[in-house]
Scaffold this active site. Sequence first.
Site, PDB file in Angstrom:
ATOM      1  N   GLY A 179     -22.718 -35.742   2.418  1.00 36.91           N
ATOM      2  CA  GLY A 179     -22.836 -34.466   1.712  1.00 36.91           C
ATOM      3  C   GLY A 179     -22.488 -33.276   2.573  1.00 36.91           C
ATOM      4  N   CYS A 180     -22.938 -33.293   3.825  1.00 39.77           N
ATOM      5  CA  CYS A 180     -22.669 -32.159   4.715  1.00 39.77           C
ATOM      6  C   CYS A 180     -21.196 -32.088   5.094  1.00 39.77           C
ATOM      7  CB  CYS A 180     -23.543 -32.259   5.960  1.00 39.77           C
ATOM      8  SG  CYS A 180     -25.302 -32.078   5.620  1.00 39.77           S
ATOM      9  N   THR A 181     -20.565 -33.247   5.236  1.00 38.90           N
ATOM     10  CA  THR A 181     -19.136 -33.263   5.530  1.00 38.90           C
ATOM     11  C   THR A 181     -18.342 -32.704   4.356  1.00 38.90           C
ATOM     12  OG1 THR A 181     -19.374 -35.169   6.992  1.00 38.90           O
ATOM     13  CG2 THR A 181     -17.169 -34.717   6.141  1.00 38.90           C
TER      14      THR A 181
END
Length: 204
Positions: A51-53
Amino acid sequence: MAPHPLINKPAPEFSIPDTNGHMFKFPPEEQGVRVKKPIALFFYPEAGTFGCTREACQFRDALVEKEIFKRTDVQVIGISPDPVSKQKQFAESQNLTYPVLSDEKHIAYQAFHVGKGLLGFADARTTFVIDKEGIIRDSLSATMNFNAHVKFVIKALGKLESQPSVESSSKTNDADANTDAARPDDPSSQIRDELGRVAYVVGA
């Protein structure tokens, strides 16, 4: 949900390291002068996760693909609790073109009142939009919905474009004040002045 307590207040100041270990001062400065541009400041839970990527890459792409990002010259800044070495690897592997900061001691998190998400198991995914005067105008906390944050920034920047800045509002108020000062006195005062002039002429 109640609005974030920092909305419409000046953005807090902090200094934490960037991917090179250099201290990054916020709000950003150039030659000792605060940069006058809007800022999209996003806190993400952990570098390298799916998700953060995705979120970080969406901000990277928006800087070159979204007209409102280019038009407003918004500065994007990402922050997570990861150490400098992990942030550096993350930023380089994803070709991130904006500052990515390491906040292991949660200095910026505390300053911006960013708490926990996912039932307290991880830091919240939170994004702030700050206007060019340094005032926090809007925020979004959506830990699970990583796709929502760029969309939120686009919408918030649109609102900023449609609203007069603090500086322009101040100029408008100054102009109004000058106009008021230039206006003649009320009619009764004008009549008294005219009668005084007539009396002076007759007396002469």
